[in-house]
Structures are given as C-alpha cells and as structure tokens.
Design an enzyme around this catalytic site. Structure first.
Site, PDB file in Angstrom:
ATOM      1  N   HIS A   1       1.700  -2.658  -1.516  1.00  0.00           N
ATOM      2  CA  HIS A   1       0.440  -3.375  -1.358  1.00  0.00           C
ATOM      3  C   HIS A   1      -0.491  -2.972  -2.508  1.00  0.00           C
ATOM      4  O   HIS A   1      -0.075  -2.217  -3.402  1.00  0.00           O
ATOM      5  CB  HIS A   1      -0.182  -3.086   0.011  1.00  0.00           C
ATOM      6  CG  HIS A   1      -0.329  -1.621   0.312  1.00  0.00           C
ATOM      7  ND1 HIS A   1      -1.161  -0.788  -0.408  1.00  0.00           N
ATOM      8  CD2 HIS A   1       0.271  -0.819   1.239  1.00  0.00           C
ATOM      9  CE1 HIS A   1      -1.091   0.433   0.068  1.00  0.00           C
ATOM     10  NE2 HIS A   1      -0.209   0.453   1.076  1.00  0.00           N
ATOM     11  N   GLU A   2      -1.717  -3.480  -2.460  1.00  0.00           N
ATOM     12  CA  GLU A   2      -2.617  -3.255  -3.601  1.00  0.00           C
ATOM     13  C   GLU A   2      -2.915  -1.788  -3.849  1.00  0.00           C
ATOM     14  O   GLU A   2      -3.243  -1.394  -4.973  1.00  0.00           O
ATOM     15  CB  GLU A   2      -3.926  -4.036  -3.406  1.00  0.00           C
ATOM     16  CG  GLU A   2      -3.739  -5.527  -3.643  1.00  0.00           C
ATOM     17  CD  GLU A   2      -5.019  -6.318  -3.320  1.00  0.00           C
ATOM     18  OE1 GLU A   2      -6.105  -5.904  -3.782  1.00  0.00           O
ATOM     19  OE2 GLU A   2      -4.908  -7.327  -2.585  1.00  0.00           O
ATOM     20  N   GLY A   3      -2.811  -0.963  -2.801  1.00  0.00           N
ATOM     21  CA  GLY A   3      -2.974   0.482  -2.998  1.00  0.00           C
ATOM     22  C   GLY A   3      -1.911   1.012  -3.944  1.00  0.00           C
ATOM     23  O   GLY A   3      -2.222   1.696  -4.932  1.00  0.00           O
ATOM     24  N   HIS A   4      -0.642   0.663  -3.656  1.00  0.00           N
ATOM     25  CA  HIS A   4       0.444   1.082  -4.551  1.00  0.00           C
ATOM     26  C   HIS A   4       0.244   0.530  -5.961  1.00  0.00           C
ATOM     27  O   HIS A   4       0.485   1.211  -6.958  1.00  0.00           O
ATOM     28  CB  HIS A   4       1.799   0.569  -4.037  1.00  0.00           C
ATOM     29  CG  HIS A   4       2.183   1.071  -2.673  1.00  0.00           C
ATOM     30  ND1 HIS A   4       2.254   0.234  -1.581  1.00  0.00           N
ATOM     31  CD2 HIS A   4       2.529   2.308  -2.235  1.00  0.00           C
ATOM     32  CE1 HIS A   4       2.630   0.943  -0.533  1.00  0.00           C
ATOM     33  NE2 HIS A   4       2.801   2.195  -0.884  1.00  0.00           N
TER      34      HIS A   4
ATOM     35  N   ARG B   1       1.832  -0.187   7.050  1.00  0.00           N
ATOM     36  CA  ARG B   1       1.909  -0.275   8.511  1.00  0.00           C
ATOM     37  C   ARG B   1       0.911  -1.282   9.094  1.00  0.00           C
ATOM     38  O   ARG B   1       1.004  -1.608  10.276  1.00  0.00           O
ATOM     39  CB  ARG B   1       1.713   1.105   9.138  1.00  0.00           C
ATOM     40  CG  ARG B   1       2.911   2.024   8.931  1.00  0.00           C
ATOM     41  CD  ARG B   1       2.769   3.336   9.701  1.00  0.00           C
ATOM     42  NE  ARG B   1       4.003   4.117   9.687  1.00  0.00           N
ATOM     43  CZ  ARG B   1       4.217   5.210   8.946  1.00  0.00           C
ATOM     44  NH1 ARG B   1       3.280   5.645   8.133  1.00  0.00           N
ATOM     45  NH2 ARG B   1       5.369   5.854   9.014  1.00  0.00           N
TER      46      ARG B   1
ATOM     47  N   ASP C   1      -3.655   9.011   2.094  1.00  0.00           N
ATOM     48  CA  ASP C   1      -2.930  10.123   2.713  1.00  0.00           C
ATOM     49  C   ASP C   1      -3.556  11.426   2.206  1.00  0.00           C
ATOM     50  O   ASP C   1      -2.963  12.143   1.392  1.00  0.00           O
ATOM     51  CB  ASP C   1      -1.446  10.030   2.373  1.00  0.00           C
ATOM     52  CG  ASP C   1      -0.841   8.727   2.886  1.00  0.00           C
ATOM     53  OD1 ASP C   1      -0.818   8.547   4.107  1.00  0.00           O
ATOM     54  OD2 ASP C   1      -0.428   7.892   2.075  1.00  0.00           O
TER      55      ASP C   1
END
Lengths: 282, 282
Positions: free
Chosen positions: B34-37, B187, B150
C-alpha cells in the site's frame, strides 16, 4: 600489525581492505594464546589476505560462579605471538565497547545448546553466539576459524551461520595436544602438578573408547561405562559429563553409528576440562 | 527489475553491485503493498543506487491463532507497484528457502518486546528480529527502511542493530494515512464497511490525546482514560491495549515527559489494528 581497542577506525581500515578486494579471516579468541590458537592463526594467514585476531574475555559466556575474573590474561605475550604468526590486525575491545548500557539482544540456538556443556553451563552458548555474531558484524570476515576442542561450540556456530544466512565461512580446525595427549587449553594453567599429571586421562579414555568401537562395540552405554571407569581410576577426576551423541543433532544415541561425537567434561579441583573425539561409524 | 525466489543468484548479483561501489537499500515487507510501503520504496530509491524489495509472509512472526493463512497476498500487483517505484530487485522466497529443516536459531531482544504488542503477541518480535537478521545477512544493505506505524518493531530493530553491531543504517519513515486518518495497513482489507467507518477512531483518539497533552495534561492515567472513553464510543471497537511509554525503554510512564510514545491496538471483529503517536514533551 595494528592493534585496535575501538570499533570505528578498525572498521574503516577493514572497509578499505574490502574495497581493495582483500579477503579477511577472523580468529576470535579470549586470549592467553596457546598452540591451538596459533594453529588457527596460521591457517587464517595462509588462506586470507588479512587476518584479524580478536582477544576478548566475553563476560556473557561465563556463569555467575565461573572463572571470569580469574581467566588468565597476558595481552603482551599474545601480541608477540600474533605478530610472529603474521596477524595483520588485533582487536582488543573493552566491556563497555562490546556491551552498551541496555544491551538487550541475544542470539539463541535452541536444541543444540541444551545438552553436553549446555546443561552444566545454561547461559554459556547464548553468550558465545551473541559475541560471535557481534564480531562477525564488526569485522565482516570471509572466513572465521574455530577449534574442534570446543566441539559443541563449533556445531552451534555452524548451525547459527546456516540458520541466519550469515555470510561467513566457518573453518573448524583439529585439536592441538600436548605431547602426552592433553588437549591445549588456556585453562590448563589452573592445574597443579598432580592434577596436570592425571588430566591426560581424558585423552587416554577417548582413545580407549575409539579402540573399543573399532573392535566392534556399538552400545553407547557400554562405551560410556568404560570411559567412566577409566576416568574414575584417577583420584582427582570428577566427571561432569560423558556423552555420545549424533553430530547433527547433539542428541544422545543408544547405538553408535554415523557421525558420532564422544564428548567429555571432567573437573580437577576447580578446573573444568573438556575433550572430544569425532568418529564416522559404519 | 529482477525477481529472485532463491538466494544464491541474487547474492551474486548484489556482490557484483557492491564490488562496483553501488549502495544497496532494502525494504523488507510482507507484500500486499500500500502507499505506506511505496513511501519506503520511494525513499530507498532516492537514497541508494540499488533498491531491493523483499516480499515474505514470515510464519515465525505469527502466533498459532493469528492470520498467517488469510494474510492478503497479491504478488502480481506488488511487482507492478515495485516496478513503478523504481525497484531494482524483488526477493520473494518460499518458506523452505527461509527456514531449513532443523532451524534452531532465533534473535531475541529482551525487555523491549515484553510490553505493548509483545504482551498479546508473545513470539511475534522473535520472529521479526530473526527474519530481519536473515534478510540483512542475505542482502547486506547499507540502509533498510521501516514504517513508523509499527513503532515497537522500529525500536526493537534499532536496538538489535546497535546491540549486535549490524552494519545497516535503519531509516524509520512516517506513518502514511488514508484521507480520513486511518493508518495504512494491509490488514485494513479485512474490515467490513461498518468496521472501516469506525476504525478512524484510533487516529482521532490519538489526536485528541495530543491536544490534551499540548494543553498541559501530564498524567498518563488521565490521558489513557480519555483515549479509552473515546475508543469505547465506537460499538465495534475492542481495546487490546492503550499504552503511554518512554520511547527509550518502552516502559509505562506515569508522568508524560521526554520522548513519549502513545500506542494503541484495537480489534474490530477479527481484525487487529495498531496506531501510534510520538511526542517530545517538555
């Protein structure tokens, strides 16, 4: 030969060597070098462009009642021996360099560390695997050299390297012995004359066991009993363990077959000596 | 962009890059990007000559009753996104490549893993630190990129790298959020429409906590109670934990001061979401 007590400058020198395509060999020790260590240094010098000797009496691999404080040290003599062997770099860090405040991280190799020396020294291998990982990360050698005298240590480190994909080749070198068979160890220094005389029983008992097996005996219990009887013939010997295990799992075996390790730990007074024998049994 | 499923050939390519003086960045993920990655990939691509994306749903970081089997996977889409982001190498190993038979070795960061997510997921961080160590050893990056979502993972990995002298620089990147504030997570896909609507309460509660603290409140208990009340206003939310801890030790604090982490885990149905906020409080 360069001697470093801290990490940063040594790493810079090693980075330069690496970027010049030089191969680096590491011999990690606790110092008080004997001919066993020298054999590792010789092998590393012959196989690598640069050999690093680390000397560090690692506190986390000693139990609370063990000989951390009295462990023999002679840094000046170690440096002379290292120079003679052709060592390029000696790394002698202090505790405060190796273990920062709030050091929380440990490497654990389960299963292989429960048996043999692991049962009488429950936190020993966690200390060994942690410090070896740290030295590998600091020095980033291509090859690292360990002695077969610490048979379980060699197997544990080999397993750790495989499990964690550590890019270091582990070379395990043969046990070097005194003329009368006693395996060389920095701890032999602790023995008084009478203990030193009796301590050859470890090697003699292993040789006897080897002959019994060559003659056809395959029962681990019978071989262990013979070793026990042999060691107990010496008045000052107190057996810590006699183990006959599979070299792959370090689990006790009943029937001797395949890659077998016979390992002993015996106390003479306060001194705990180890020795072992590998056999491939058909 | 090259895709590798095994270690040997990838290592050879990376060795070549390294010996040509190229810097390597690693973004370790479990895929379903997702955009975080993507923000991590963008940062790595901008800071390194070569960016490696690893995609591996690591079984040892899931508990026996957790979502290992149902964890979302879409390798083809991940590859497209990686290519668009300028990734050079994608590493997608299988379980049998990553965990050999008789895998016995684990890396443990004590203390920092007891609290927060560690209490509801007792073996989670051991799995994370072990797989991250393996990926570092396989890929040997100069820098590795992790998300602040995280938060505990980022602190645990930073501590591990320090403690074990791992020669990798850890870059922690900001949380990327949906327009309504929900932290991006693979998730989030599990949430049904009603749950998704209510899930913004995590972010909203953290913002509220921030404002209370800015307005002068320093009692962790009072701030936690406010967060609890806020989250419990949502009918489907079940609080796993609300913690206010020192960022250095991850231990609970009574008085809010210094580098503070407010971290939450909240369940919606079977889906467990986390979010957090860092504050430097004077």
């Amino acid at each position: 030969m360069k001697v470093f007590n801290t990490i940063k400058e040594m790493r810079e020198l090693l980075d330069t060597h690496r970027s010049n395509g030089k191969s680096i060999g590491l011999v990690p020790t606790m110092g008080y070098l004997h001919e066993g260590h020298i054999s590792l240094l010789n092998k590393s010098v012959s196989e690598n462009d640069i050999t690093v000797l680390s000397i560090y009496v690692n506190p986390t691999q000693f139990g609370p009642t063990e000989d951390l404080d009295s462990y023999p040290r002679d840094i000046e003599n170690d440096k002379r021996l290292a120079e003679n062997a052709g060592v390029d770099i000696v790394f002698i860090p202090s505790d405060s360099i190796m273990y920062l405040e709030n050091h929380f991280t440990y490497v654990n190799v389960n299963n292989l560390t429960a048996n043999l020396c692991g049962s009488s020294r429950p936190t020993h291998f966690q200390g060994v695997t942690t410090i070896v990982t740290k030295l590998f990360n600091i020095i980033q050698p291509k090859k690292a050299y360990f002695g077969q005298k610490d048979a379980q240590q060699a197997l544990v480190i080999n397993r750790m390297v495989k499990d964690l994909n550590i890019p270091v080749e582990i070379i395990t070198c043969p046990i070097i012995r005194e003329k009368d068979g006693l395996a060389m160890s920095s701890r032999n220094k602790y023995l008084n004359q009478e203990e030193r005389g009796q301590a050859t029983i470890l090697f003699q008992s292993l040789q006897m066991a080897k002959n019994i097996i060559i003659d056809g005996e395959r029962s681990a219990d019978i071989v262990k009993s013979s070793i026990q009887q042999s060691i107990n013939s010496k008045s000052l010997a107190k057996i810590d363990y006699i183990s006959i295990v599979s070299e792959n799992t370090l689990e006790d075996i009943d029937k001797i077959e395949g890659n077998t390790l016979i390992a002993l730990a015996v106390r003479f007074g306060n001194t705990r000596l180890i020795d072992n024998l590998r056999m491939e049994v058909n």
